[in-house]
Write a protein that holds these residues in place. Structure first.
Motif, PDB file in Angstrom:
ATOM      1  N   LEU A   8       0.825  -1.198   0.000  1.00  0.00           N
ATOM      2  CA  LEU A   8       0.000   0.000   0.000  1.00  0.00           C
ATOM      3  C   LEU A   8       0.865   1.256   0.000  1.00  0.00           C
ATOM      4  N   PRO A   9       0.273   2.385  -0.402  1.00  0.00           N
ATOM      5  CA  PRO A   9       0.998   3.649  -0.274  1.00  0.00           C
ATOM      6  C   PRO A   9       1.092   4.040   1.203  1.00  0.00           C
ATOM      7  N   LYS A  10       1.769   5.125   1.481  1.00  0.00           N
ATOM      8  CA  LYS A  10       1.879   5.615   2.864  1.00  0.00           C
ATOM      9  C   LYS A  10       0.481   5.812   3.440  1.00  0.00           C
ATOM     10  N   MET A  11       0.259   5.243   4.610  1.00  0.00           N
ATOM     11  CA  MET A  11      -1.041   5.332   5.264  1.00  0.00           C
ATOM     12  C   MET A  11      -0.995   6.407   6.350  1.00  0.00           C
ATOM     13  N   GLU A  12      -2.032   7.239   6.375  1.00  0.00           N
ATOM     14  CA  GLU A  12      -2.168   8.304   7.363  1.00  0.00           C
ATOM     15  C   GLU A  12      -3.010   7.794   8.527  1.00  0.00           C
ATOM     16  N   GLU A  13      -2.475   7.893   9.747  1.00  0.00           N
ATOM     17  CA  GLU A  13      -3.272   7.519  10.915  1.00  0.00           C
ATOM     18  C   GLU A  13      -4.398   8.519  11.080  1.00  0.00           C
ATOM     19  N   ILE A  14      -5.569   8.006  11.424  1.00  0.00           N
ATOM     20  CA  ILE A  14      -6.774   8.818  11.513  1.00  0.00           C
ATOM     21  C   ILE A  14      -7.315   8.796  12.931  1.00  0.00           C
ATOM     22  N   ASN A  15      -7.791   9.954  13.394  1.00  0.00           N
ATOM     23  CA  ASN A  15      -8.411  10.065  14.707  1.00  0.00           C
ATOM     24  C   ASN A  15      -9.875   9.666  14.569  1.00  0.00           C
ATOM     25  N   SER A  16     -10.155   8.370  14.724  1.00  0.00           N
ATOM     26  CA  SER A  16     -11.494   7.840  14.514  1.00  0.00           C
ATOM     27  C   SER A  16     -11.684   6.595  15.362  1.00  0.00           C
ATOM     28  N   TRP A  24      -3.752   6.985  -0.153  1.00  0.00           N
ATOM     29  CA  TRP A  24      -4.213   7.260  -1.511  1.00  0.00           C
ATOM     30  C   TRP A  24      -3.054   7.041  -2.466  1.00  0.00           C
ATOM     31  N   GLY A  25      -3.356   6.480  -3.613  1.00  0.00           N
ATOM     32  CA  GLY A  25      -2.318   6.257  -4.613  1.00  0.00           C
ATOM     33  C   GLY A  25      -2.889   6.264  -6.014  1.00  0.00           C
ATOM     34  N   LYS A  26      -2.022   6.560  -6.969  1.00  0.00           N
ATOM     35  CA  LYS A  26      -2.417   6.554  -8.377  1.00  0.00           C
ATOM     36  C   LYS A  26      -2.173   5.171  -8.955  1.00  0.00           C
ATOM     37  N   PRO A  27      -3.132   4.683  -9.743  1.00  0.00           N
ATOM     38  CA  PRO A  27      -2.897   3.391 -10.395  1.00  0.00           C
ATOM     39  C   PRO A  27      -1.916   3.554 -11.548  1.00  0.00           C
ATOM     40  N   GLY A  28      -0.865   2.797 -11.539  1.00  0.00           N
ATOM     41  CA  GLY A  28       0.121   2.885 -12.625  1.00  0.00           C
ATOM     42  C   GLY A  28       0.883   4.195 -12.609  1.00  0.00           C
ATOM     43  N   LEU A  29       1.293   4.620 -13.783  1.00  0.00           N
ATOM     44  CA  LEU A  29       2.086   5.849 -13.901  1.00  0.00           C
ATOM     45  C   LEU A  29       1.273   6.997 -14.475  1.00  0.00           C
ATOM     46  N   LEU A  30      -0.040   6.870 -14.456  1.00  0.00           N
ATOM     47  CA  LEU A  30      -0.893   7.905 -15.021  1.00  0.00           C
ATOM     48  C   LEU A  30      -0.762   9.205 -14.247  1.00  0.00           C
ATOM     49  N   LEU A  36      -6.759   5.594  -6.089  1.00  0.00           N
ATOM     50  CA  LEU A  36      -7.280   4.550  -5.213  1.00  0.00           C
ATOM     51  C   LEU A  36      -7.169   4.998  -3.758  1.00  0.00           C
ATOM     52  N   LEU A  37      -8.258   4.857  -3.031  1.00  0.00           N
ATOM     53  CA  LEU A  37      -8.283   5.153  -1.602  1.00  0.00           C
ATOM     54  C   LEU A  37      -8.205   3.834  -0.852  1.00  0.00           C
ATOM     55  N   TYR A  38      -7.324   3.761   0.117  1.00  0.00           N
ATOM     56  CA  TYR A  38      -7.165   2.573   0.947  1.00  0.00           C
ATOM     57  C   TYR A  38      -7.621   2.916   2.359  1.00  0.00           C
ATOM     58  N   VAL A  39      -8.476   2.070   2.925  1.00  0.00           N
ATOM     59  CA  VAL A  39      -9.014   2.319   4.259  1.00  0.00           C
ATOM     60  C   VAL A  39      -8.816   1.066   5.104  1.00  0.00           C
ATOM     61  N   CYS A  40      -8.158   1.234   6.239  1.00  0.00           N
ATOM     62  CA  CYS A  40      -7.969   0.140   7.197  1.00  0.00           C
ATOM     63  C   CYS A  40      -8.902   0.408   8.375  1.00  0.00           C
ATOM     64  N   TYR A  50     -10.825   1.492  -2.572  1.00  0.00           N
ATOM     65  CA  TYR A  50     -11.929   2.174  -3.245  1.00  0.00           C
ATOM     66  C   TYR A  50     -11.375   2.855  -4.489  1.00  0.00           C
ATOM     67  N   LYS A  51     -12.025   2.627  -5.636  1.00  0.00           N
ATOM     68  CA  LYS A  51     -11.557   3.186  -6.909  1.00  0.00           C
ATOM     69  C   LYS A  51     -12.196   4.547  -7.188  1.00  0.00           C
ATOM     70  N   ASN A  52     -11.566   5.286  -8.092  1.00  0.00           N
ATOM     71  CA  ASN A  52     -12.090   6.548  -8.642  1.00  0.00           C
ATOM     72  C   ASN A  52     -12.172   7.687  -7.635  1.00  0.00           C
ATOM     73  N   VAL A  53     -11.309   7.690  -6.632  1.00  0.00           N
ATOM     74  CA  VAL A  53     -11.344   8.714  -5.595  1.00  0.00           C
ATOM     75  C   VAL A  53     -10.373   9.840  -5.959  1.00  0.00           C
ATOM     76  N   HIS A  54     -10.894  11.059  -6.016  1.00  0.00           N
ATOM     77  CA  HIS A  54     -10.081  12.231  -6.334  1.00  0.00           C
ATOM     78  C   HIS A  54      -9.144  12.537  -5.163  1.00  0.00           C
ATOM     79  N   CYS A  55      -7.952  12.993  -5.460  1.00  0.00           N
ATOM     80  CA  CYS A  55      -6.970  13.285  -4.408  1.00  0.00           C
ATOM     81  C   CYS A  55      -7.476  14.360  -3.444  1.00  0.00           C
ATOM     82  N   ASP A  56      -8.314  15.286  -3.925  1.00  0.00           N
ATOM     83  CA  ASP A  56      -8.869  16.317  -3.040  1.00  0.00           C
ATOM     84  C   ASP A  56      -9.834  15.721  -2.013  1.00  0.00           C
ATOM     85  N   LEU A  57     -10.548  14.672  -2.397  1.00  0.00           N
ATOM     86  CA  LEU A  57     -11.449  14.000  -1.461  1.00  0.00           C
ATOM     87  C   LEU A  57     -10.639  13.279  -0.383  1.00  0.00           C
TER      88      LEU A  57
END
Length: 92
Positions: A8-16, A24-30, A36-40, A50-57
């Motif tokens: 996975l890409p670098k994961m941010e710890e969340i206060n939850s 969050w990471g980009k698929p391939g070199l696009l 892609l959003l990754y949620v643990c 989760y696919k199709n997630v904008h980096c701003d989201l």
């Protein structure tokens, strides 16, 4: 840069109480702001992609976790309730 066994890409710890970390990471070199959003999740230690997630989201979720907003509710409202827009799969 991958940080764990799931590659996975670098994961941010969340206060939850429901979400342990997100990444969050980009698929391939696009060169795109859609990725892609990754949620643990805390309760079952499972990670979802989760696919199709904008980096701003993704940044909105990270920033919201630093406030008094409910991260779990915000994630559910913005992402989880829209599987047609943000298809997902369980990674582990």
């Amino acid at each position: 840069m991958p940080t764990n066994k799931l590659n996975l890409p670098k994961m941010e710890e969340i206060n939850s109480s429901t979400i342990e970390s997100i990444g969050w990471g980009k698929p391939g070199l696009l060169d795109t702001k859609i990725g892609l959003l990754y949620v643990c999740f805390i309760n079952n230690s499972s990670t979802y992609e989760y696919k199709n997630v904008h980096c701003d989201l993704f940044q909105l979720l990270v920033d919201a976790s630093k406030t008094s907003l409910s991260m779990g509710r915000l994630f559910e409202y913005l992402i989880k309730k829209h599987p047609d827009k943000y298809p997902y799969k369980k990674l582990d």
